[in-house]
Design a protein around this motif. Structure first.
Motif, PDB file in Angstrom:
ATOM      1  N   GLU A  73     -35.638  98.532 -44.332  1.00  0.00           N
ATOM      2  CA  GLU A  73     -35.093  97.874 -44.083  1.00  0.00           C
ATOM      3  C   GLU A  73     -35.580  97.721 -42.464  1.00  0.00           C
ATOM      4  O   GLU A  73     -35.079  98.367 -41.304  1.00  0.00           O
ATOM      5  N   GLY A  74     -35.403  96.338 -42.026  1.00  0.00           N
ATOM      6  CA  GLY A  74     -35.411  95.997 -41.262  1.00  0.00           C
ATOM      7  C   GLY A  74     -36.904  95.651 -39.912  1.00  0.00           C
ATOM      8  O   GLY A  74     -36.701  95.851 -38.472  1.00  0.00           O
ATOM      9  N   ILE A  75     -37.838  96.110 -40.125  1.00  0.00           N
ATOM     10  CA  ILE A  75     -38.830  96.598 -39.345  1.00  0.00           C
ATOM     11  C   ILE A  75     -40.012  95.279 -40.275  1.00  0.00           C
ATOM     12  O   ILE A  75     -41.153  95.987 -39.304  1.00  0.00           O
ATOM     13  N   GLY A  76     -40.012  94.714 -41.089  1.00  0.00           N
ATOM     14  CA  GLY A  76     -40.760  93.970 -41.684  1.00  0.00           C
ATOM     15  C   GLY A  76     -41.919  95.068 -42.272  1.00  0.00           C
ATOM     16  O   GLY A  76     -42.811  94.784 -42.036  1.00  0.00           O
ATOM     17  N   GLY A  77     -42.075  95.881 -43.079  1.00  0.00           N
ATOM     18  CA  GLY A  77     -42.565  96.434 -43.746  1.00  0.00           C
ATOM     19  C   GLY A  77     -43.895  96.907 -42.409  1.00  0.00           C
ATOM     20  O   GLY A  77     -44.488  97.506 -43.456  1.00  0.00           O
ATOM     21  N   GLN A  78     -43.401  96.990 -41.621  1.00  0.00           N
ATOM     22  CA  GLN A  78     -43.786  97.958 -40.891  1.00  0.00           C
ATOM     23  C   GLN A  78     -44.799  98.970 -41.297  1.00  0.00           C
ATOM     24  O   GLN A  78     -45.871  99.914 -40.640  1.00  0.00           O
ATOM     25  N   ARG A  79     -43.893  99.551 -41.201  1.00  0.00           N
ATOM     26  CA  ARG A  79     -44.059 101.352 -41.514  1.00  0.00           C
ATOM     27  C   ARG A  79     -43.426 102.756 -42.549  1.00  0.00           C
ATOM     28  O   ARG A  79     -42.721 101.171 -43.208  1.00  0.00           O
ATOM     29  N   GLY A  80     -44.098 102.414 -43.980  1.00  0.00           N
ATOM     30  CA  GLY A  80     -43.401 103.367 -44.871  1.00  0.00           C
ATOM     31  C   GLY A  80     -44.390 102.480 -45.986  1.00  0.00           C
ATOM     32  O   GLY A  80     -44.585 101.731 -46.085  1.00  0.00           O
ATOM     33  N   TRP A 101     -48.622 101.241 -48.382  1.00  0.00           N
ATOM     34  CA  TRP A 101     -48.475 102.169 -47.491  1.00  0.00           C
ATOM     35  C   TRP A 101     -48.744 101.385 -45.923  1.00  0.00           C
ATOM     36  O   TRP A 101     -49.678 100.681 -46.111  1.00  0.00           O
ATOM     37  N   HIS A 102     -47.586 101.743 -45.297  1.00  0.00           N
ATOM     38  CA  HIS A 102     -48.040 101.748 -44.101  1.00  0.00           C
ATOM     39  C   HIS A 102     -47.777 102.757 -43.529  1.00  0.00           C
ATOM     40  O   HIS A 102     -46.829 103.124 -42.673  1.00  0.00           O
ATOM     41  N   PHE A 103     -49.446 103.332 -42.085  1.00  0.00           N
ATOM     42  CA  PHE A 103     -49.347 104.314 -41.033  1.00  0.00           C
ATOM     43  C   PHE A 103     -49.685 103.580 -40.107  1.00  0.00           C
ATOM     44  O   PHE A 103     -50.399 102.611 -40.589  1.00  0.00           O
ATOM     45  N   GLY A 104     -48.737 103.675 -38.887  1.00  0.00           N
ATOM     46  CA  GLY A 104     -48.754 103.085 -38.181  1.00  0.00           C
ATOM     47  C   GLY A 104     -49.016 103.503 -36.600  1.00  0.00           C
ATOM     48  O   GLY A 104     -49.886 104.879 -36.899  1.00  0.00           O
ATOM     49  N   GLN A 105     -49.664 103.475 -35.173  1.00  0.00           N
ATOM     50  CA  GLN A 105     -49.815 104.018 -34.329  1.00  0.00           C
ATOM     51  C   GLN A 105     -49.668 105.526 -34.163  1.00  0.00           C
ATOM     52  O   GLN A 105     -48.451 105.811 -33.998  1.00  0.00           O
ATOM     53  N   PHE A 106     -50.389 105.960 -33.668  1.00  0.00           N
ATOM     54  CA  PHE A 106     -49.479 107.388 -32.985  1.00  0.00           C
ATOM     55  C   PHE A 106     -49.843 107.468 -32.037  1.00  0.00           C
ATOM     56  O   PHE A 106     -51.048 108.013 -31.735  1.00  0.00           O
ATOM     57  N   VAL A 107     -48.579 107.230 -30.996  1.00  0.00           N
ATOM     58  CA  VAL A 107     -48.954 106.894 -29.364  1.00  0.00           C
ATOM     59  C   VAL A 107     -49.392 107.815 -28.575  1.00  0.00           C
ATOM     60  O   VAL A 107     -48.704 108.703 -28.569  1.00  0.00           O
ATOM     61  N   GLU A 108     -49.987 108.105 -27.873  1.00  0.00           N
ATOM     62  CA  GLU A 108     -50.152 108.939 -26.788  1.00  0.00           C
ATOM     63  C   GLU A 108     -49.830 108.787 -25.217  1.00  0.00           C
ATOM     64  O   GLU A 108     -50.712 107.925 -25.248  1.00  0.00           O
ATOM     65  N   ASN A 109     -49.356 109.608 -24.863  1.00  0.00           N
ATOM     66  CA  ASN A 109     -49.232 109.494 -23.045  1.00  0.00           C
ATOM     67  C   ASN A 109     -48.882 107.655 -22.975  1.00  0.00           C
ATOM     68  O   ASN A 109     -49.123 107.222 -21.789  1.00  0.00           O
ATOM     69  N   ILE A 112     -43.858 103.913 -22.892  1.00  0.00           N
ATOM     70  CA  ILE A 112     -43.062 102.425 -23.638  1.00  0.00           C
ATOM     71  C   ILE A 112     -43.422 101.832 -25.316  1.00  0.00           C
ATOM     72  O   ILE A 112     -43.053 101.432 -25.785  1.00  0.00           O
ATOM     73  N   LEU A 113     -45.286 102.083 -25.333  1.00  0.00           N
ATOM     74  CA  LEU A 113     -44.901 101.144 -26.683  1.00  0.00           C
ATOM     75  C   LEU A 113     -44.438 102.399 -27.831  1.00  0.00           C
ATOM     76  O   LEU A 113     -44.543 101.640 -28.750  1.00  0.00           O
ATOM     77  N   GLU A 114     -44.270 103.803 -27.272  1.00  0.00           N
ATOM     78  CA  GLU A 114     -43.588 104.486 -27.840  1.00  0.00           C
ATOM     79  C   GLU A 114     -42.652 104.025 -28.660  1.00  0.00           C
ATOM     80  O   GLU A 114     -42.087 104.100 -30.058  1.00  0.00           O
ATOM     81  N   ALA A 115     -41.570 103.621 -28.137  1.00  0.00           N
ATOM     82  CA  ALA A 115     -40.642 102.813 -27.945  1.00  0.00           C
ATOM     83  C   ALA A 115     -40.818 101.468 -29.139  1.00  0.00           C
ATOM     84  O   ALA A 115     -39.618 101.265 -29.780  1.00  0.00           O
ATOM     85  N   GLU A 116     -41.277 101.248 -28.175  1.00  0.00           N
ATOM     86  CA  GLU A 116     -41.360  99.540 -29.148  1.00  0.00           C
ATOM     87  C   GLU A 116     -41.895  99.774 -30.240  1.00  0.00           C
ATOM     88  O   GLU A 116     -41.658  98.896 -31.254  1.00  0.00           O
ATOM     89  N   TYR A 117     -42.722 100.661 -30.611  1.00  0.00           N
ATOM     90  CA  TYR A 117     -43.244 100.433 -32.450  1.00  0.00           C
ATOM     91  C   TYR A 117     -42.304 101.895 -33.565  1.00  0.00           C
ATOM     92  O   TYR A 117     -41.419 102.685 -32.667  1.00  0.00           O
ATOM     93  N   PRO A 118     -42.203 101.072 -34.411  1.00  0.00           N
ATOM     94  CA  PRO A 118     -41.082 101.921 -35.385  1.00  0.00           C
ATOM     95  C   PRO A 118     -42.288 103.489 -35.538  1.00  0.00           C
ATOM     96  O   PRO A 118     -43.083 103.308 -35.860  1.00  0.00           O
ATOM     97  N   ASP A 119     -41.308 104.267 -36.089  1.00  0.00           N
ATOM     98  CA  ASP A 119     -41.875 105.510 -36.375  1.00  0.00           C
ATOM     99  C   ASP A 119     -42.853 105.661 -37.690  1.00  0.00           C
ATOM    100  O   ASP A 119     -42.868 105.276 -38.065  1.00  0.00           O
ATOM    101  N   ASN A 120     -43.663 106.681 -37.095  1.00  0.00           N
ATOM    102  CA  ASN A 120     -44.563 106.555 -39.244  1.00  0.00           C
ATOM    103  C   ASN A 120     -43.288 107.552 -39.661  1.00  0.00           C
ATOM    104  O   ASN A 120     -42.411 108.268 -38.713  1.00  0.00           O
TER     105      ASN A 120
END
Length: 316
Positions: A73-80, A101-109, A112-120
């Motif tokens: 809930e609460g992430i607009g279906g962006q993951r899972g 199902w949604h897989f999202g970005q696997f952020v590298e280095n 800031i973006l890692e904090a912006e995106y929901p976790d897979n």
């Protein structure tokens, strides 16, 4: 145009300038005329494709109460997981006849973006599910990078124009299950007519009838790829950026004939998104007296937020 053109990415990645130019011209012309191509020569191996289909079929076969635990809930279906009928096309009230199902970005280095995106989301019942999903994501992202490089050359901008915007971009890999149809749908189809939000979409699984594209004469034509091809289309972000020089084509997934209602259908689109800070302001040399500016300035993040509200995935 009444058929989807075919192109081979290996022409672009070859070291031969004439083959690279031919690919650039062919895909650029196709995206101006109909907005879709069938692409071979990509970076997905047959084994990886087979493994991914095996894993996603296992997931969608899980009991509904198990799948529901992965709907966040609460992430607009962006993951899972997103359950059956929850998403609808822009301007429609009826939910599409699908779960996904949604897989999202696997952020590298980039903290800031890692904090912006929901976790897979990790599927604990299927130990290979996330590993195969990540590998597929990376190979489709690599394929999309070269397609965008060809389009940059077609647009007479620097070949690597898109590279910095798509590195750690907000892209989504979406395995979709269209379950068997058990009762007569009321105004609902597997995926109602829509344009995609993103820069480009790379679709696995367009090997059987169902996907249809509306050409510039307003005619619906079947879009069927070979098993070794991806169907690739322009999204609304790229259309805005190019002042509609490259066309974001309306498409849909229709319900099968009644005798085939008992069959599931699977497709796996990869939605190539840039980072949210990318400006989608119309490129200056795509604007002239014959083609005045059609779109207001906006960032990719702002545009995505607007569209997720329209799709019913997040609240205002």
């Amino acid at each position: 145009m009444n058929t989807i053109p075919s192109v081979d990415l290996q022409e672009f990645t070859s070291e031969q300038p004439d083959r690279k130019l031919k690919f650039t011209q062919d895909i650029g012309n196709a995206f101006e005329q109909i907005g879709f191509v069938a692409l071979s020569g990509h970076f997905l191996s047959e084994e990886l494709v087979e493994n991914l289909y095996t894993e996603i079929k296992k997931f969608f076969d899980l009991p509904q109460h198990v799948k529901n635990t992965y709907e966040i809930e609460g992430i607009g279906g962006q993951r899972g997981y997103t359950s059956f009928g929850k998403e609808h096309a822009k301007g429609r009230k009826e939910g599409d006849l699908k779960e996904f199902w949604h897989f999202g970005q696997f952020v590298e280095n980039d903290p800031i973006l890692e904090a912006e995106y929901p976790d897979n989301v990790t599927v604990h019942e299927l130990p290979n599910f996330n590993t195969v999903g990540k590998e597929t994501y990376k190979m489709l992202e690599k394929t999309a990078k070269y397609v965008l490089r060809a389009l940059a050359l077609h647009l007479n901008i620097e070949e690597t124009y898109f590279d910095s915007y798509i590195t750690n971009g907000n892209s989504i890999l979406r395995p979709i299950h269209y379950p068997p149809i058990t009762i007569e749908p009321k105004n609902a189809v597997r995926a109602a007519a829509h344009g995609d939000i993103n820069l480009i979409t790379l679709l696995m699984g367009a090997h059987g009838k169902g996907l249809q594209v509306k050409n510039h004469n307003g005619e619906w034509i079947d879009a069927v790829a070979r098993t070794d091809q991806l169907m690739i289309n322009v999204g609304d972000m790229l259309s805005r950026l190019t002042n509609n020089k490259l066309k974001s084509t309306i498409h849909r997934v229709v319900n099968p004939q009644k005798e085939l209602w008992g069959s599931s259908r699977y497709s796996i689109p990869f939605f190539m998104h840039p980072i949210s800070q990318m400006p989608l302001n119309c490129l200056e040399h795509c604007i002239n007296d014959h083609h005045p500016k059609q779109f207001e300035d906006i960032t990719a993040g702002e545009f995505l937020h607007e569209r997720l509200i329209e799709l019913g995935l997040i609240k205002k």
